[in-house]
Design a protein around this motif. Structure first.
Motif, PDB file in Angstrom:
ATOM      1  N   ARG A 199       0.800  -1.223   0.000  1.00 42.40           N
ATOM      2  CA  ARG A 199       0.000   0.000   0.000  1.00 42.40           C
ATOM      3  C   ARG A 199       0.837   1.279   0.000  1.00 42.40           C
ATOM      4  O   ARG A 199       0.481   2.239  -0.702  1.00 42.40           O
ATOM      5  CB  ARG A 199      -0.950  -0.019   1.199  1.00 42.40           C
ATOM      6  CG  ARG A 199      -2.111  -1.005   1.033  1.00 42.40           C
ATOM      7  CD  ARG A 199      -2.952  -1.078   2.283  1.00 42.40           C
ATOM      8  NE  ARG A 199      -4.025  -2.065   2.157  1.00 42.40           N
ATOM      9  CZ  ARG A 199      -4.815  -2.437   3.142  1.00 42.40           C
ATOM     10  NH1 ARG A 199      -4.645  -1.915   4.350  1.00 42.40           N
ATOM     11  NH2 ARG A 199      -5.753  -3.345   2.940  1.00 42.40           N
ATOM     12  N   PRO A 200       1.938   1.380   0.772  1.00 42.53           N
ATOM     13  CA  PRO A 200       2.730   2.622   0.690  1.00 42.53           C
ATOM     14  C   PRO A 200       3.269   2.897  -0.705  1.00 42.53           C
ATOM     15  O   PRO A 200       3.225   4.041  -1.179  1.00 42.53           O
ATOM     16  CB  PRO A 200       3.867   2.361   1.692  1.00 42.53           C
ATOM     17  CG  PRO A 200       3.330   1.347   2.639  1.00 42.53           C
ATOM     18  CD  PRO A 200       2.444   0.468   1.812  1.00 42.53           C
ATOM     19  N   LEU A 203       0.387   3.976  -3.027  1.00 43.37           N
ATOM     20  CA  LEU A 203      -0.019   5.358  -2.792  1.00 43.37           C
ATOM     21  C   LEU A 203       0.996   6.332  -3.377  1.00 43.37           C
ATOM     22  O   LEU A 203       0.627   7.345  -3.981  1.00 43.37           O
ATOM     23  CB  LEU A 203      -0.186   5.600  -1.295  1.00 43.37           C
ATOM     24  CG  LEU A 203      -0.680   6.988  -0.891  1.00 43.37           C
ATOM     25  CD1 LEU A 203      -2.026   7.302  -1.528  1.00 43.37           C
ATOM     26  CD2 LEU A 203      -0.769   7.103   0.625  1.00 43.37           C
ATOM     27  N   SER A 204       2.279   6.029  -3.218  1.00 44.80           N
ATOM     28  CA  SER A 204       3.310   6.888  -3.803  1.00 44.80           C
ATOM     29  C   SER A 204       3.182   6.940  -5.316  1.00 44.80           C
ATOM     30  O   SER A 204       3.248   8.017  -5.926  1.00 44.80           O
ATOM     31  CB  SER A 204       4.703   6.377  -3.415  1.00 44.80           C
ATOM     32  OG  SER A 204       4.881   6.403  -2.018  1.00 44.80           O
ATOM     33  N   PHE A 270      -1.429  13.449   1.916  1.00 42.99           N
ATOM     34  CA  PHE A 270      -0.756  12.150   1.825  1.00 42.99           C
ATOM     35  C   PHE A 270       0.769  12.270   1.828  1.00 42.99           C
ATOM     36  O   PHE A 270       1.457  11.334   1.435  1.00 42.99           O
ATOM     37  CB  PHE A 270      -1.206  11.426   0.548  1.00 42.99           C
ATOM     38  CG  PHE A 270      -2.669  11.124   0.516  1.00 42.99           C
ATOM     39  CD1 PHE A 270      -3.212  10.149   1.331  1.00 42.99           C
ATOM     40  CD2 PHE A 270      -3.518  11.828  -0.333  1.00 42.99           C
ATOM     41  CE1 PHE A 270      -4.568   9.871   1.295  1.00 42.99           C
ATOM     42  CE2 PHE A 270      -4.872  11.553  -0.367  1.00 42.99           C
ATOM     43  CZ  PHE A 270      -5.398  10.573   0.452  1.00 42.99           C
ATOM     44  N   GLN A 271       1.295  13.399   2.274  1.00 44.82           N
ATOM     45  CA  GLN A 271       2.731  13.637   2.185  1.00 44.82           C
ATOM     46  C   GLN A 271       3.545  12.574   2.918  1.00 44.82           C
ATOM     47  O   GLN A 271       4.502  12.023   2.382  1.00 44.82           O
ATOM     48  CB  GLN A 271       3.056  15.015   2.753  1.00 44.82           C
ATOM     49  CG  GLN A 271       4.541  15.354   2.765  1.00 44.82           C
ATOM     50  CD  GLN A 271       4.800  16.717   3.371  1.00 44.82           C
ATOM     51  OE1 GLN A 271       3.881  17.418   3.765  1.00 44.82           O
ATOM     52  NE2 GLN A 271       6.056  17.096   3.446  1.00 44.82           N
ATOM     53  N   LYS A 272       3.164  12.262   4.143  1.00 41.85           N
ATOM     54  CA  LYS A 272       3.945  11.313   4.936  1.00 41.85           C
ATOM     55  C   LYS A 272       3.952   9.933   4.284  1.00 41.85           C
ATOM     56  O   LYS A 272       4.992   9.266   4.211  1.00 41.85           O
ATOM     57  CB  LYS A 272       3.382  11.231   6.346  1.00 41.85           C
ATOM     58  CG  LYS A 272       4.195  10.340   7.288  1.00 41.85           C
ATOM     59  CD  LYS A 272       3.614  10.348   8.681  1.00 41.85           C
ATOM     60  CE  LYS A 272       4.497   9.524   9.611  1.00 41.85           C
ATOM     61  NZ  LYS A 272       4.622   8.124   9.185  1.00 41.85           N
ATOM     62  N   ARG A 273       2.800   9.495   3.802  1.00 42.13           N
ATOM     63  CA  ARG A 273       2.733   8.166   3.195  1.00 42.13           C
ATOM     64  C   ARG A 273       3.518   8.110   1.887  1.00 42.13           C
ATOM     65  O   ARG A 273       4.105   7.074   1.563  1.00 42.13           O
ATOM     66  CB  ARG A 273       1.272   7.786   2.955  1.00 42.13           C
ATOM     67  CG  ARG A 273       0.480   7.611   4.246  1.00 42.13           C
ATOM     68  CD  ARG A 273      -0.907   7.075   3.983  1.00 42.13           C
ATOM     69  NE  ARG A 273      -1.648   6.876   5.214  1.00 42.13           N
ATOM     70  CZ  ARG A 273      -2.878   6.376   5.265  1.00 42.13           C
ATOM     71  NH1 ARG A 273      -3.498   6.023   4.144  1.00 42.13           N
ATOM     72  NH2 ARG A 273      -3.487   6.225   6.422  1.00 42.13           N
ATOM     73  N   VAL A 274       3.512   9.199   1.145  1.00 45.80           N
ATOM     74  CA  VAL A 274       4.279   9.221  -0.103  1.00 45.80           C
ATOM     75  C   VAL A 274       5.767   9.099   0.189  1.00 45.80           C
ATOM     76  O   VAL A 274       6.491   8.325  -0.446  1.00 45.80           O
ATOM     77  CB  VAL A 274       3.983  10.504  -0.897  1.00 45.80           C
ATOM     78  CG1 VAL A 274       4.930  10.638  -2.068  1.00 45.80           C
ATOM     79  CG2 VAL A 274       2.535  10.503  -1.380  1.00 45.80           C
ATOM     80  N   ASP A 276       7.139   7.799   2.862  1.00 44.81           N
ATOM     81  CA  ASP A 276       7.391   6.440   3.353  1.00 44.81           C
ATOM     82  C   ASP A 276       7.468   5.441   2.207  1.00 44.81           C
ATOM     83  O   ASP A 276       8.311   4.538   2.208  1.00 44.81           O
ATOM     84  CB  ASP A 276       6.286   6.019   4.327  1.00 44.81           C
ATOM     85  CG  ASP A 276       6.344   6.791   5.637  1.00 44.81           C
ATOM     86  OD1 ASP A 276       7.403   7.390   5.915  1.00 44.81           O
ATOM     87  OD2 ASP A 276       5.340   6.811   6.356  1.00 44.81           O
ATOM     88  N   GLY A 277       6.603   5.613   1.210  1.00 45.26           N
ATOM     89  CA  GLY A 277       6.639   4.710   0.061  1.00 45.26           C
ATOM     90  C   GLY A 277       7.940   4.806  -0.706  1.00 45.26           C
ATOM     91  O   GLY A 277       8.507   3.797  -1.123  1.00 45.26           O
TER      92      GLY A 277
END
Length: 284
Positions: A199-200, A203-204, A270-274, A276-277
């Motif tokens: 998922r990360p 999402l990225s 979604f900055q943090k998840r991007v 992390d991806g």
């Protein structure tokens, strides 16, 4: 006596922290300045936008510049085309790139190496090289001046395939082996075990694709001739005036501000998840 130098060390450390914050603050303001200047121009008159010396803020806020953007171009229709195109392209790339990336990461099949090398060559050449062949294929299919013409080249991505392959290679093979021993088919292992862990990266890739689709200018300009079918990037280019009338910079800035707002908010959310991806998909 032995503890006396400690306050001095703490003072030097505090000084270095303040120096770092000062440098970072200057960098942040430098990056924010074009955005703040865009807001200022969007609320100015045409005379204020070109006045010398430059005024730092308009005397009276010109909110009508935002309304004029809807009068000059079919802004709402073009935004609808852009949203539909960006979402459709992101969904298509998530499906095709995740399947292709998993195949190259975990499966063994004939000509796997040469096929992957051909995919990598796509990343090594400018995209403009493919413009004429893609146009000829779209023309032969009778798709010119249609939504399908804009979408067709973005159904799959060489970068997305490579990106997802790198992420899948970092997932332990023991997980899919355990799923196989439990009776899962290759498709079930991919869908039930691997995809939830990816998922990360998904999402990225979705955010990257959305940004690329939102800013796509050259290809829609080539294959679309109806103004209402233009994406917003082409519509903004149409706001540029000719050499006789000049460019109405406040209207252009107002329209650009409205066009960038959706993707700006999406990236902030979604900055943090991007990030992390990208970190988990590091090419190591």
């Amino acid at each position: 006596m032995t503890g006396a130098p400690a306050p001095r060390r703490r003072g030097r450390r505090t000084g270095r922290v303040w120096d770092a914050h000062l440098i970072l603050s200057i960098g942040a303001l430098t990056m924010l300045f074009p955005f703040l200047w865009q807001i200022k121009l969007s609320l100015s008159t045409r005379a204020e936008a070109t006045a010398i010396p430059i005024n730092l803020w308009p005397e009276e806020l010109q909110w009508e510049n935002f309304a004029r953007a809807f009068e000059i171009i079919p802004f709402a229709e073009q935004m609808g085309v852009t949203v539909a195109y960006a979402l459709a392209r992101a969904a298509a790339e998530l499906v095709t790139c995740s399947l292709a990336g998993y195949a190259f990461a975990r499966m063994r099949f004939p000509l796997r190496g040469p096929i992957f090398f051909l995919i990598l060559t796509v990343l090594m050449v400018p995209g403009q090289i493919f413009l004429i062949p893609q146009y000829q294929m779209v023309q032969a299919a009778g798709l010119l001046d249609s939504f399908a013409a804009i979408l067709a080249p973005g159904l799959v991505s060489a970068f997305g395939t490579f990106f997802m392959m790198q992420y899948f290679r970092k997932i332990p093979e023991e997980l899919t082996e355990a799923a196989r021993l439990d009776g899962c088919s290759p498709w079930q292992s991919f869908w039930l075990v691997v995809m939830p862990l990816a998922r990360p990266a998904l999402l990225s890739l979705a955010v990257i694709t959305l940004l690329a689709a939102w800013n796509n200018l050259l290809w829609p300009l080539v294959v679309i001739s109806t103004t209402e079918k233009f994406p917003i990037a082409v519509g903004l280019a149409a706001l540029q005036g000719d050499h006789l009338r000049g460019t109405d910079y406040p209207v252009v800035m107002a329209a650009s501000l409205m066009a960038m707002l959706p993707v700006f908010l999406a990236f902030v959310i979604f900055q943090k998840r991007v990030i992390d991806g990208f970190a988990l998909s590091s090419f190591r």
